[in-house]
Design a protein around this motif. Structure first.
Motif, PDB file in Angstrom:
ATOM      1  N   ALA A 131       0.911  -1.044  -0.003  1.00  0.00           N
ATOM      2  CA  ALA A 131      -0.029   0.140   0.030  1.00  0.00           C
ATOM      3  C   ALA A 131       0.874   1.180  -0.085  1.00  0.00           C
ATOM      4  N   GLU A 132       0.416   2.479  -0.513  1.00  0.00           N
ATOM      5  CA  GLU A 132       1.103   3.597  -0.525  1.00  0.00           C
ATOM      6  C   GLU A 132       0.795   4.224   0.780  1.00  0.00           C
ATOM      7  N   ALA A 133       1.720   4.569   1.648  1.00  0.00           N
ATOM      8  CA  ALA A 133       1.309   5.265   2.876  1.00  0.00           C
ATOM      9  C   ALA A 133       1.931   6.628   2.666  1.00  0.00           C
ATOM     10  N   THR A 137       6.697   5.972   7.824  1.00  0.00           N
ATOM     11  CA  THR A 137       7.741   5.715   8.812  1.00  0.00           C
ATOM     12  C   THR A 137       7.291   4.468   9.789  1.00  0.00           C
ATOM     13  N   GLY A 138       8.143   3.623   9.913  1.00  0.00           N
ATOM     14  CA  GLY A 138       7.947   2.462  10.813  1.00  0.00           C
ATOM     15  C   GLY A 138       7.817   1.128  10.002  1.00  0.00           C
ATOM     16  N   TYR A 139       7.262   1.391   8.720  1.00  0.00           N
ATOM     17  CA  TYR A 139       6.996   0.242   7.968  1.00  0.00           C
ATOM     18  C   TYR A 139       8.186  -0.184   7.232  1.00  0.00           C
ATOM     19  N   GLY A 140       8.136  -1.466   6.716  1.00  0.00           N
ATOM     20  CA  GLY A 140       9.125  -1.891   5.826  1.00  0.00           C
ATOM     21  C   GLY A 140       8.680  -1.637   4.423  1.00  0.00           C
ATOM     22  N   HIS A 156      12.356  -0.199   8.266  1.00  0.00           N
ATOM     23  CA  HIS A 156      12.604   1.418   8.351  1.00  0.00           C
ATOM     24  C   HIS A 156      14.077   1.365   8.926  1.00  0.00           C
ATOM     25  N   LYS A 157      14.443   0.783   9.921  1.00  0.00           N
ATOM     26  CA  LYS A 157      15.442   0.988  10.712  1.00  0.00           C
ATOM     27  C   LYS A 157      16.886   0.731   9.885  1.00  0.00           C
ATOM     28  N   ASP A 158      16.794  -0.162   8.774  1.00  0.00           N
ATOM     29  CA  ASP A 158      17.796  -0.774   7.987  1.00  0.00           C
ATOM     30  C   ASP A 158      17.843   0.049   6.729  1.00  0.00           C
ATOM     31  N   ALA A 159      16.728   0.672   6.652  1.00  0.00           N
ATOM     32  CA  ALA A 159      16.934   1.581   5.111  1.00  0.00           C
ATOM     33  C   ALA A 159      17.415   2.590   4.924  1.00  0.00           C
ATOM     34  N   SER A 160      18.211   2.915   3.870  1.00  0.00           N
ATOM     35  CA  SER A 160      19.052   4.167   3.370  1.00  0.00           C
ATOM     36  C   SER A 160      18.088   5.433   3.453  1.00  0.00           C
ATOM     37  N   GLU A 168       5.874   3.071  -0.867  1.00  0.00           N
ATOM     38  CA  GLU A 168       5.286   1.655  -0.787  1.00  0.00           C
ATOM     39  C   GLU A 168       5.688   0.805   0.135  1.00  0.00           C
ATOM     40  N   ILE A 169       4.601   0.479   0.894  1.00  0.00           N
ATOM     41  CA  ILE A 169       5.015  -0.419   2.387  1.00  0.00           C
ATOM     42  C   ILE A 169       4.539  -1.845   2.415  1.00  0.00           C
TER      43      ILE A 169
END
Length: 457
Positions: A131-133, A137-140, A156-160, A168-169
């Motif tokens: 889905a598009e958020a 924040t906080g989503y993969g 999220h914590k590992d994303a650049s 898109e989550i």
């Protein structure tokens, strides 16, 4: 169409709910979250459904009954660990498996069906529902390649910074080739900070094997909402209520104030019925056309005919006919059967009673454990005395009977067709057909009695 399976993840404790009630059993619009999910899946062609249970397992099984098979996750060690509990039932079978969380009550059958079809058309081994958020924040994040296939899912914590800009989550709902799923699950590691086995790792494993992994994006971000605390539960309630109310309005029902009208997901309402503010309609209630319900009425598990009015009243587990007028401030208790053209007026309580066509109890009466015939008039303040402290007894009032005001009918007793009961009577024996029954003390007037009292003072 391939063989289809469904796995529902419903084993987590839900500590953030801060509740004794198991998380997936918290209701949204009167129905437990996991029941919403199961009911939507049941609309699809599913060959086998397995619910993964853990905390509160027996209560979840009691709620869902035979709608699903069950697998127990004794220790909650992650989503991949939860899915592999279904191995005994599903591993080795050909087909497509849907994996969905039991705390996503807003997900629709139409969306899951579209996910299945996309997965099958793309000949994929895995398909992620995305889905598009607005605020991801906080989503993969779902990272796609130039061909539109899923390259990876990054938390999220590992994303650049570039990956965090993706809207898109991952919603946590998937379709998998069933055999590929269980083969990949054997390779999932718990080498992470939490020491848990995560289902998204299956995506990475399949990608390394050169398999097709695709994504299907739902148009409604709201339906992917996962409920983890009371705030999210309230949001799910708001969205579900709005969805239900809009469906009824589009089907020809008038809701004077949708914001203050609460209708359960299984309620059916006919065209041109008007629902006034402050009304709650729940359970398996079915309401006919051209009715007027409310304001401030509570209806649960009732069958109601056409052109019936219920004002400021409560009705539970009863059948109510057409052109019936109930209220204000009436109470229809369970197992009542009210026929057409009946009037139940203000402060009248009906319990486990049959009320024949055209009969009336206009005010201030209790009619319990009774069979009332057609065209009966029950006067103000009349009572069927049905309880002796240990047992309940039946009162029978046949057709065309007139019960005078403030009468007590002490059950078991029968008032036969066409009879009259005089006001103020206490009836303890059967009344014959067309008779007048008077059962009260003879009036005695004591002349000058007050003057004598005053003299003594």
């Amino acid at each position: 169409m391939s063989t289809r399976y469904a796995i529902i993840l419903a084993a987590g404790q839900g500590t953030r709910m801060k509740s004794k009630l198991y998380k997936v059993l918290h209701p949204v619009c009167g129905k437990p979250m996991v029941q919403h999910v199961v009911d939507q899946i049941s609309k699809l062609h599913i060959d086998e459904m397995v619910t993964i249970i853990g905390h509160g397992a027996e209560k979840v099984k009691a709620q869902l009954g035979t709608q699903s098979q069950y697998a127990l996750q004794e220790s909650q060690l992650g989503t991949a660990h939860a899915v592999i509990q279904a191995k005994e039932m599903l591993a080795g079978k050909f087909g497509v498996t849907l994996v969905v969380c039991g705390d996503t009550p807003l997900i629709k059958a139409e969306t899951m069906e579209a996910l299945f079809k996309h997965h099958e058309e793309m000949n994929a081994k895995a398909t992620v529902l995305t889905a598009e958020a607005i605020d991801p924040t906080g989503y993969g994040r779902v990272v796609r390649n130039q061909q539109g296939f899923v390259e990876k899912i990054v938390e999220h914590k590992d994303a650049s910074d570039q990956e965090r800009s993706i809207k898109e989550i991952n919603t946590g709902t998937y379709c998998f080739d069933n055999q590929a799923l269980f083969n990949a699950l054997e390779q999932v590691s718990n080498d992470n900070v939490q020491g848990e086995y995560y289902l998204p790792d299956v995506i990475e494993i399949l990608k390394k094997q050169g398999e097709i992994v695709t994504a299907f994006q739902t148009e409604e971000f709201e339906e992917t909402l996962g409920v983890n605390d009371r705030v999210a539960l309230s949001e799910a309630e708001r969205i579900m209520k709005k969805r239900i109310n809009e469906t009824h309005m589009r089907n020809g029902v008038t809701l004077i104030d949708p914001l203050s009208t609460y209708i359960g997901p299984d309620v059916e309402i006919g065209q041109d019925t008007v629902i006034y503010p402050g009304t709650t309609i729940s359970g398996k209630t079915v309401i006919g056309s051209e009715c007027v319900i409310g304001p401030n009425s509570e209806i649960k598990d009732c069958q109601i005919g056409n052109e019936t009015t219920i004002r400021q009243s409560v009705s539970h587990e009863s059948s109510i006919g057409s052109r019936v007028n109930i209220g204000p401030f009436a109470h229809i208790r369970p197992k009542s059967d009210i026929h057409d053209e009946v009037k139940i007026g203000n402060f009248v309580e009906i319990k486990k009673a049959v009320f024949g066509k055209g009969s009336k109890a206009s005010h201030l009466s209790y009619i319990g454990d009774a069979e009332v015939g057609k065209d009966v008039n029950i006067g103000c303040g009349s009572i069927t005395v049905n309880y002796d402290g240990k047992n309940k007894f039946l009162t029978t009032i046949e057709d065309d009977v007139f019960i005078g005001c403030n009468s007590n009918l002490v059950a078991p007793v029968t008032v036969k067709k066409g009879a009259y009961v005089a006001a103020g009577s206490t009836i303890t024996s059967d009344v014959p057909e067309n008779a007048l029954s008077i059962a009260r003390a003879r009036q005695v007037n004591k002349e000058n009695y007050v003057d004598k009292l005053n003299y003594k003072k």
